[in-house]
Design an enzyme around this catalytic site. Structure first.
Site, PDB file in Angstrom:
ATOM      1  N   ASN A 145       0.857  -1.188   0.000  1.00 32.88           N
ATOM      2  CA  ASN A 145       0.000   0.000   0.000  1.00 32.88           C
ATOM      3  C   ASN A 145       0.892   1.238   0.000  1.00 32.88           C
ATOM      4  O   ASN A 145       1.440   1.609   1.036  1.00 32.88           O
ATOM      5  CB  ASN A 145      -0.894  -0.036   1.261  1.00 32.88           C
ATOM      6  CG  ASN A 145      -1.787   1.188   1.365  1.00 32.88           C
ATOM      7  OD1 ASN A 145      -1.888   1.977   0.426  1.00 32.88           O
ATOM      8  ND2 ASN A 145      -2.436   1.342   2.511  1.00 32.88           N
ATOM      9  N   TRP A 146       1.032   1.851  -1.164  1.00 30.43           N
ATOM     10  CA  TRP A 146       1.936   3.011  -1.278  1.00 30.43           C
ATOM     11  C   TRP A 146       1.313   4.274  -0.680  1.00 30.43           C
ATOM     12  O   TRP A 146       1.978   5.284  -0.551  1.00 30.43           O
ATOM     13  CB  TRP A 146       2.297   3.265  -2.742  1.00 30.43           C
ATOM     14  CG  TRP A 146       3.130   2.189  -3.370  1.00 30.43           C
ATOM     15  CD1 TRP A 146       3.613   1.056  -2.766  1.00 30.43           C
ATOM     16  CD2 TRP A 146       3.603   2.142  -4.724  1.00 30.43           C
ATOM     17  NE1 TRP A 146       4.339   0.314  -3.654  1.00 30.43           N
ATOM     18  CE2 TRP A 146       4.356   0.946  -4.868  1.00 30.43           C
ATOM     19  CE3 TRP A 146       3.466   2.978  -5.834  1.00 30.43           C
ATOM     20  CZ2 TRP A 146       4.961   0.590  -6.075  1.00 30.43           C
ATOM     21  CZ3 TRP A 146       4.066   2.620  -7.040  1.00 30.43           C
ATOM     22  CH2 TRP A 146       4.811   1.440  -7.154  1.00 30.43           C
ATOM     23  N   LYS A 147       0.040   4.211  -0.368  1.00 36.68           N
ATOM     24  CA  LYS A 147      -0.676   5.383   0.167  1.00 36.68           C
ATOM     25  C   LYS A 147      -0.469   6.596  -0.758  1.00 36.68           C
ATOM     26  O   LYS A 147      -0.387   6.407  -1.967  1.00 36.68           O
ATOM     27  CB  LYS A 147      -0.235   5.664   1.606  1.00 36.68           C
ATOM     28  CG  LYS A 147      -0.310   4.390   2.465  1.00 36.68           C
ATOM     29  CD  LYS A 147      -0.205   4.652   3.924  1.00 36.68           C
ATOM     30  CE  LYS A 147      -0.287   3.335   4.683  1.00 36.68           C
ATOM     31  NZ  LYS A 147      -0.314   3.491   6.114  1.00 36.68           N
ATOM     32  N   HIS A 173      -9.855   1.318   4.539  1.00 37.68           N
ATOM     33  CA  HIS A 173      -8.601   1.496   5.289  1.00 37.68           C
ATOM     34  C   HIS A 173      -8.853   2.497   6.414  1.00 37.68           C
ATOM     35  O   HIS A 173      -9.601   3.449   6.248  1.00 37.68           O
ATOM     36  CB  HIS A 173      -7.503   1.998   4.347  1.00 37.68           C
ATOM     37  CG  HIS A 173      -6.147   1.971   4.978  1.00 37.68           C
ATOM     38  ND1 HIS A 173      -5.741   2.920   5.877  1.00 37.68           N
ATOM     39  CD2 HIS A 173      -5.124   1.094   4.859  1.00 37.68           C
ATOM     40  CE1 HIS A 173      -4.517   2.631   6.284  1.00 37.68           C
ATOM     41  NE2 HIS A 173      -4.116   1.531   5.676  1.00 37.68           N
ATOM     42  N   SER A 184       2.598  -2.132  10.617  1.00 39.21           N
ATOM     43  CA  SER A 184       4.015  -2.224  11.005  1.00 39.21           C
ATOM     44  C   SER A 184       4.662  -3.569  10.705  1.00 39.21           C
ATOM     45  O   SER A 184       5.517  -4.045  11.458  1.00 39.21           O
ATOM     46  CB  SER A 184       4.185  -1.862  12.491  1.00 39.21           C
ATOM     47  OG  SER A 184       3.872  -0.503  12.685  1.00 39.21           O
ATOM     48  N   GLU A 230      -7.196   4.889   7.502  1.00 33.53           N
ATOM     49  CA  GLU A 230      -6.910   6.290   7.160  1.00 33.53           C
ATOM     50  C   GLU A 230      -8.092   6.920   6.433  1.00 33.53           C
ATOM     51  O   GLU A 230      -8.338   8.111   6.540  1.00 33.53           O
ATOM     52  CB  GLU A 230      -5.614   6.374   6.336  1.00 33.53           C
ATOM     53  CG  GLU A 230      -4.398   6.148   7.223  1.00 33.53           C
ATOM     54  CD  GLU A 230      -3.175   5.617   6.509  1.00 33.53           C
ATOM     55  OE1 GLU A 230      -3.135   5.648   5.270  1.00 33.53           O
ATOM     56  OE2 GLU A 230      -2.255   5.144   7.213  1.00 33.53           O
ATOM     57  N   GLY A 265       1.816   2.243  10.912  1.00 34.66           N
ATOM     58  CA  GLY A 265       2.839   3.280  10.829  1.00 34.66           C
ATOM     59  C   GLY A 265       3.471   3.645  12.162  1.00 34.66           C
ATOM     60  O   GLY A 265       4.144   4.675  12.277  1.00 34.66           O
ATOM     61  N   GLY A 317       2.659  -1.083   4.423  1.00 34.94           N
ATOM     62  CA  GLY A 317       2.709   0.324   4.033  1.00 34.94           C
ATOM     63  C   GLY A 317       4.138   0.791   3.865  1.00 34.94           C
ATOM     64  O   GLY A 317       4.752   0.637   2.816  1.00 34.94           O
ATOM     65  N   GLU A 352      -6.135  -4.924  10.429  1.00 33.59           N
ATOM     66  CA  GLU A 352      -5.125  -3.896  10.653  1.00 33.59           C
ATOM     67  C   GLU A 352      -5.485  -3.092  11.904  1.00 33.59           C
ATOM     68  O   GLU A 352      -6.297  -2.156  11.823  1.00 33.59           O
ATOM     69  CB  GLU A 352      -5.089  -2.933   9.468  1.00 33.59           C
ATOM     70  CG  GLU A 352      -4.722  -3.556   8.156  1.00 33.59           C
ATOM     71  CD  GLU A 352      -4.064  -2.529   7.253  1.00 33.59           C
ATOM     72  OE1 GLU A 352      -2.886  -2.715   6.959  1.00 33.59           O
ATOM     73  OE2 GLU A 352      -4.714  -1.538   6.890  1.00 33.59           O
TER      74      GLU A 352
HETATM   75  P1  PGA Z   1       2.404   0.296   7.762  1.00 34.98           P
HETATM   76  O1  PGA Z   1       0.987   0.542   7.051  1.00 34.98           O
HETATM   77  O2  PGA Z   1       2.963  -0.969   7.204  1.00 34.98           O
HETATM   78  O3  PGA Z   1       3.219   1.511   7.397  1.00 34.98           O
HETATM   79  O4  PGA Z   1       2.142   0.204   9.221  1.00 34.98           O
HETATM   80  C1  PGA Z   1       0.111  -0.509   6.844  1.00 34.98           C
HETATM   81  C2  PGA Z   1      -1.164  -0.012   6.230  1.00 34.98           C
HETATM   82  O5  PGA Z   1      -1.558   1.118   6.470  1.00 34.98           O
HETATM   83  O6  PGA Z   1      -1.801  -0.729   5.478  1.00 34.98           O
END
Ligand code: PGA
Length: 247
Positions: free
Chosen positions: A9-11, A101, A207, A103, A176, A228, A170
């Site tokens: 997931n490059w966001k 997600h 993470s 976010e 993150g 991520g 998640e």
């Molecule tokens: P992260 O993000 O690996 O940076 O914790 C995971 C995600 O948001 O899917």
């Protein structure tokens, strides 16, 4: 044995020329290390920003690497300025779409109901939704983890049953932050989700890195991971893929 799924997931990163250079470098490495072969035991899905889907859709033709988006609209088309419909994503060559997600739930106020509509939109055009669920730290503290997840699943999945869907657990507090639940807790939640929805492959996200992947990936009912930060660096991402074999 089913292939393990690794979703990158490059966001909101690597969506321009930087993403083009990155994708070319990553593909070279993936090919060199045998992740493109039909017999490879891992399925890599790259979820780029929408701006790069068209380019990646072309680049990934003939490879074993799949393409995914990070969101889609609740409507198919029409006067919804700024939105991107599931069929447009599909047209670009994507096979997957991350939905719900945390976010998006936190920053854009997405409700379970909205997520359910998006799941339906994706399924209508044969895009596989990767439905994200997970508790906040506060909910965890209140002992509500299972209740929150079951509600997100029941409402987010709506009436769909047995369709091609992937569920990603998640924990919001693990995304993150460098913190992950204990392996026992990950196994416990995965087994709970598996009992509720046994047909769907389950991913863990939050993470995941080169060091903890080997432990996480071998837990019962963990069919893959959603990554991520580590997916934004070619070397780290390649180490993560290679370290999956360590056990
Ligand atoms: P992260 O993000 O690996 O940076 O914790 C995971 C995600 O948001 O899917």
């Amino acid at each position: 044995m089913a292939r393990k799924i690794i979703v990158a997931n490059w966001k909101m990163n690597l969506g321009g020329k930087d993403g083009i250079l990155f994708a070319r470098a990553l593909l070279k490495e993936l090919e060199f290390h045998g992740f493109m072969g039909e017999t490879c035991s891992k399925k890599v899905v790259l979820c780029s920003p929408a701006t790069l889907l068209d380019f990646l859709g072309e680049l990934l033709i003939g490879t074993q690497i799949s393409l995914g988006a990070q969101n889609c609209g609740v409507e198919s088309y029409g006067p919804f300025t700024g939105e991107i419909g599931a069929s447009m994503i599909k047209d670009w060559g994507a096979e997957y779409v991350i939905l719900g997600h945390s976010e998006r739930r936190i920053h854009f106020g997405e409700s379970n109901k909205e997520v359910a509509l998006k799941v339906q939109q994706a399924l209508n055009v044969e895009l596989t939704p990767i439905l994200c669920v997970g508790e906040t730290l506060e909910e965890k503290g209140l002992g509500r983890t299972e209740i929150v997840i079951q509600k997100q699943l029941d409402e987010g999945l709506g009436m769909v049953d047995g369709a091609d869907i992937i569920i990603a657990y998640e924990p919001v507090w693990a995304i993150g932050t460098g913190k992950i639940p204990t392996l026992e807790d990950i196994a416990k939640i995965h087994s709970m989700i598996h009992d509720l929805y046994p047909k769907y492959p389950l991913l863990y996200g939050g993470s995941v890195n080169e060091r903890n992947i080997a432990d996480i990936i071998h837990l019962p009912h963990v069919n893959g991971v959603l990554v991520g930060k580590v997916s934004l660096n070619v070397q780290s991402f390649m180490s993560l893929l290679k370290n999956m074999e360590d056990k």
